[in-house]
Motif scaffolding. Structure first.
Motif, PDB file in Angstrom:
ATOM      1  N   LEU A  32      -1.942  10.403  10.220  1.00 61.47           N
ATOM      2  CA  LEU A  32      -1.973   9.245   9.633  1.00 61.47           C
ATOM      3  C   LEU A  32      -1.212   8.248   9.358  1.00 61.47           C
ATOM      4  CD1 LEU A  32      -5.549   9.635   9.418  1.00 61.47           C
ATOM      5  CD2 LEU A  32      -4.806   9.988  12.360  1.00 61.47           C
ATOM      6  N   HIS A  33      -1.125   6.761   9.958  1.00 62.20           N
ATOM      7  CA  HIS A  33      -0.672   5.593   9.435  1.00 62.20           C
ATOM      8  C   HIS A  33      -1.627   4.514   9.391  1.00 62.20           C
ATOM      9  CE1 HIS A  33       2.167   2.110   9.187  1.00 62.20           C
ATOM     10  NE2 HIS A  33       1.782   1.736  10.332  1.00 62.20           N
ATOM     11  N   ILE A  34      -1.710   4.367   7.712  1.00 59.89           N
ATOM     12  CA  ILE A  34      -2.935   3.204   7.337  1.00 59.89           C
ATOM     13  C   ILE A  34      -2.003   1.727   7.951  1.00 59.89           C
ATOM     14  CG2 ILE A  34      -3.903   2.343   6.069  1.00 59.89           C
ATOM     15  CD1 ILE A  34      -4.827   5.819   6.336  1.00 59.89           C
ATOM     16  N   GLU A  35      -2.674   1.100   9.185  1.00 61.09           N
ATOM     17  CA  GLU A  35      -2.471   0.030   8.974  1.00 61.09           C
ATOM     18  C   GLU A  35      -3.174  -0.962   9.031  1.00 61.09           C
ATOM     19  OE1 GLU A  35      -3.279  -1.915  13.260  1.00 61.09           O
ATOM     20  OE2 GLU A  35      -0.484  -1.245  12.987  1.00 61.09           O
ATOM     21  N   PRO A  36      -2.909  -2.396   7.649  1.00 63.35           N
ATOM     22  CA  PRO A  36      -3.349  -3.289   7.205  1.00 63.35           C
ATOM     23  C   PRO A  36      -4.059  -3.853   8.124  1.00 63.35           C
ATOM     24  CG  PRO A  36      -1.881  -2.727   6.073  1.00 63.35           C
ATOM     25  CD  PRO A  36      -1.596  -1.760   7.230  1.00 63.35           C
ATOM     26  N   LEU A  37      -5.200  -4.725   8.523  1.00 64.33           N
ATOM     27  CA  LEU A  37      -5.620  -5.498   9.030  1.00 64.33           C
ATOM     28  C   LEU A  37      -5.181  -6.606   8.452  1.00 64.33           C
ATOM     29  CD1 LEU A  37      -8.537  -3.716  10.841  1.00 64.33           C
ATOM     30  CD2 LEU A  37      -6.633  -4.270  11.700  1.00 64.33           C
ATOM     31  N   ALA A  59     -15.254   2.363   0.881  1.00 66.21           N
ATOM     32  CA  ALA A  59     -14.860   4.243   1.187  1.00 66.21           C
ATOM     33  C   ALA A  59     -13.617   4.632   1.513  1.00 66.21           C
ATOM     34  CB  ALA A  59     -15.431   4.119   3.006  1.00 66.21           C
ATOM     35  N   SER A  60     -12.825   4.083   1.004  1.00 61.02           N
ATOM     36  CA  SER A  60     -11.308   4.603   0.466  1.00 61.02           C
ATOM     37  C   SER A  60     -10.784   4.349  -0.677  1.00 61.02           C
ATOM     38  CB  SER A  60     -11.090   4.752   1.741  1.00 61.02           C
ATOM     39  OG  SER A  60      -9.891   4.009   2.196  1.00 61.02           O
ATOM     40  N   SER A  61      -9.837   4.694  -1.013  1.00 61.40           N
ATOM     41  CA  SER A  61      -9.148   3.546  -1.711  1.00 61.40           C
ATOM     42  C   SER A  61      -7.774   2.787  -0.888  1.00 61.40           C
ATOM     43  CB  SER A  61      -7.630   4.608  -2.694  1.00 61.40           C
ATOM     44  OG  SER A  61      -7.239   5.899  -1.827  1.00 61.40           O
ATOM     45  N   ASN A  62      -7.853   2.916   0.250  1.00 61.12           N
ATOM     46  CA  ASN A  62      -7.196   1.812   0.708  1.00 61.12           C
ATOM     47  C   ASN A  62      -7.997   0.597   1.183  1.00 61.12           C
ATOM     48  OD1 ASN A  62      -4.656   2.969   1.929  1.00 61.12           O
ATOM     49  ND2 ASN A  62      -5.855   4.585   2.773  1.00 61.12           N
ATOM     50  N   ALA A  63      -9.101   1.214   1.698  1.00 63.10           N
ATOM     51  CA  ALA A  63     -10.551  -0.021   1.495  1.00 63.10           C
ATOM     52  C   ALA A  63     -10.391  -0.310   0.011  1.00 63.10           C
ATOM     53  CB  ALA A  63     -11.475   1.125   1.579  1.00 63.10           C
ATOM     54  N   ALA A  64     -10.474   0.219  -1.141  1.00 61.60           N
ATOM     55  CA  ALA A  64     -10.288  -1.032  -2.333  1.00 61.60           C
ATOM     56  C   ALA A  64      -9.183  -1.860  -2.618  1.00 61.60           C
ATOM     57  CB  ALA A  64     -11.044   0.243  -2.977  1.00 61.60           C
ATOM     58  N   ARG A  65      -7.871  -0.901  -2.662  1.00 64.53           N
ATOM     59  CA  ARG A  65      -6.873  -2.036  -2.532  1.00 64.53           C
ATOM     60  C   ARG A  65      -7.218  -3.493  -1.829  1.00 64.53           C
ATOM     61  NH1 ARG A  65      -2.393  -1.540   0.383  1.00 64.53           N
ATOM     62  NH2 ARG A  65      -2.867   0.372   1.562  1.00 64.53           N
ATOM     63  N   LEU A  66      -6.935  -3.050  -0.538  1.00 65.35           N
ATOM     64  CA  LEU A  66      -6.874  -4.110   0.579  1.00 65.35           C
ATOM     65  C   LEU A  66      -7.857  -5.088  -0.067  1.00 65.35           C
ATOM     66  CD1 LEU A  66      -6.056  -2.422   3.744  1.00 65.35           C
ATOM     67  CD2 LEU A  66      -4.190  -3.465   2.268  1.00 65.35           C
ATOM     68  N   ALA A  67      -9.190  -4.272   0.182  1.00 68.55           N
ATOM     69  CA  ALA A  67     -10.226  -5.322   0.461  1.00 68.55           C
ATOM     70  C   ALA A  67     -10.273  -6.919  -0.990  1.00 68.55           C
ATOM     71  CB  ALA A  67     -11.896  -4.862   0.420  1.00 68.55           C
ATOM     72  N   LEU A  68     -10.067  -5.285  -1.964  1.00 71.30           N
ATOM     73  CA  LEU A  68     -10.304  -6.430  -3.620  1.00 71.30           C
ATOM     74  C   LEU A  68      -8.382  -7.117  -3.517  1.00 71.30           C
ATOM     75  CD1 LEU A  68     -11.442  -3.486  -5.814  1.00 71.30           C
ATOM     76  CD2 LEU A  68     -12.637  -5.153  -5.504  1.00 71.30           C
ATOM     77  N   PRO A 155     -13.927  -4.534   8.114  1.00 66.45           N
ATOM     78  CA  PRO A 155     -12.489  -3.412   8.340  1.00 66.45           C
ATOM     79  C   PRO A 155     -11.570  -4.156   7.389  1.00 66.45           C
ATOM     80  CG  PRO A 155     -12.572  -4.483  10.362  1.00 66.45           C
ATOM     81  CD  PRO A 155     -14.719  -4.928   8.935  1.00 66.45           C
ATOM     82  N   PHE A 156     -10.697  -3.286   6.599  1.00 61.92           N
ATOM     83  CA  PHE A 156      -9.572  -4.333   6.277  1.00 61.92           C
ATOM     84  C   PHE A 156      -8.235  -3.228   6.665  1.00 61.92           C
ATOM     85  CE2 PHE A 156     -12.997  -5.741   3.614  1.00 61.92           C
ATOM     86  CZ  PHE A 156     -12.353  -6.793   3.337  1.00 61.92           C
ATOM     87  N   TYR A 157      -8.203  -1.968   7.766  1.00 66.98           N
ATOM     88  CA  TYR A 157      -7.077  -1.036   7.723  1.00 66.98           C
ATOM     89  C   TYR A 157      -8.118  -0.046   9.363  1.00 66.98           C
ATOM     90  CZ  TYR A 157      -9.289   2.856   5.429  1.00 66.98           C
ATOM     91  OH  TYR A 157     -10.694   3.948   4.593  1.00 66.98           O
ATOM     92  N   ARG A 158      -6.952   0.253  10.237  1.00 68.32           N
ATOM     93  CA  ARG A 158      -6.962   0.967  10.556  1.00 68.32           C
ATOM     94  C   ARG A 158      -6.046   1.956  10.314  1.00 68.32           C
ATOM     95  NH1 ARG A 158      -4.813  -3.099  14.189  1.00 68.32           N
ATOM     96  NH2 ARG A 158      -6.403  -3.652  15.734  1.00 68.32           N
ATOM     97  N   ARG A 159      -6.713   3.576  11.109  1.00 64.55           N
ATOM     98  CA  ARG A 159      -5.863   4.376  11.037  1.00 64.55           C
ATOM     99  C   ARG A 159      -5.065   5.136  12.910  1.00 64.55           C
ATOM    100  NH1 ARG A 159     -11.203   5.080   9.734  1.00 64.55           N
ATOM    101  NH2 ARG A 159     -11.059   5.320   6.883  1.00 64.55           N
ATOM    102  N   LEU A 160      -4.000   5.261  12.821  1.00 64.17           N
ATOM    103  CA  LEU A 160      -3.574   5.273  13.531  1.00 64.17           C
ATOM    104  C   LEU A 160      -2.602   7.163  12.977  1.00 64.17           C
ATOM    105  CD1 LEU A 160      -1.777   2.147  14.513  1.00 64.17           C
ATOM    106  CD2 LEU A 160      -3.295   3.266  15.262  1.00 64.17           C
TER     107      LEU A 160
END
Length: 232
Positions: A32-37, A59-68, A155-160
């Motif tokens: 998957l590719h993580i695309e920030p929103l 919900a994930s480290s990606n969510a924490a990084r982008l949300a924080l 939502p802070f990112y999408r998985r593609l």
């Protein structure tokens, strides 16, 4: 023995190092590719009221990084009295990097385990913020609402799916850490290749489409994935 790691780019190195140290030949191709929103005006308004929330779940480290990162733009000092909740060790580590104290389940590292946390039992007239990807399981939000919480999901990112994903024909084992990862790569895996699945829920989806060998890890944590691979 070749082992393919399918974690997103930037999240694979620790597992690859562990595999190498254990005598395997690690390969990496992200499923998957993580695309920030972008953070919308509506989301910013929610984050401006962060001090009104009883708990914030990542919900994930990606969510924490982008949300924080988005929260830090609004809050020069973190609000007090908020329970910062992580689904696992990697997410907790990201929260800690922002000088916050995370609460993590003792075991399980999934929605069911998070729901067992003491701070999520009595939620009448309390607000809970869920920071996650654009898609995901709805169990947590539904159960928290049933317990009386006002649940807000951002939502802070999408998985593609990664169109460049490649699994070499001679690969012995593929490590799959989520249902969505499997859905992105299922048609590109050799029939006889072994799969290390992160938990029974992921394994159930894989069994429906793949007849090769399988080992089921306790969780998606690096040490659990490696332990499943090396089990006899």
């Amino acid at each position: 023995m070749q082992v393919l790691v399918t974690r997103p780019l930037g999240q694979q190195q620790a597992l690859m190092d562990a595999l190498h140290d254990a005598g395997y030949q690690p390969l990496h191709s992200p499923a998957l590719h993580i695309e920030p929103l972008p953070v919308s005006d509506a989301s910013r308004r929610v984050l401006m009221d962060l001090d009104l929330f009883h708990a914030v779940f990542f919900a994930s480290s990606n969510a924490a990084r982008l949300a924080l990162a988005a929260m830090a733009d609004i809050w020069p000092q973190w609000p007090v009295g908020v329970n910062w909740l992580a689904v696992g060790k990697a997410t907790a580590a990201e929260i800690t990097r922002w000088h916050l104290q995370p609460t993590v389940p003792d075991g399980g590292f999934n929605s069911e385990a998070v729901l067992s946390l003491a701070c999520l039992q009595q939620l009448t007239e309390k607000k809970v913020l869920l920071c996650r990807g654009e898609s995901g399981r709805e169990l947590l939000a539904q159960t928290l609402a049933e317990r009386g919480a006002e649940v807000v999901t951002l939502p802070f990112y999408r998985r593609l799916p990664n169109p460049a994903f490649h699994c070499p024909a001679q690969c012995d084992w593929i490590m799959v850490t989520s249902v969505e990862s499997w859905q992105a790569i299922s048609g590109k895996i050799p029939a006889g290749a072994g799969i290390v699945a992160a938990g029974e829920r992921v394994a159930a989806h894989i069994r429906a489409q793949h007849t090769g060998p399988m080992r089921v890890a306790v969780s998606a944590h690096d040490e659990d994935m490696l332990a499943a691979l090396t089990s006899v």
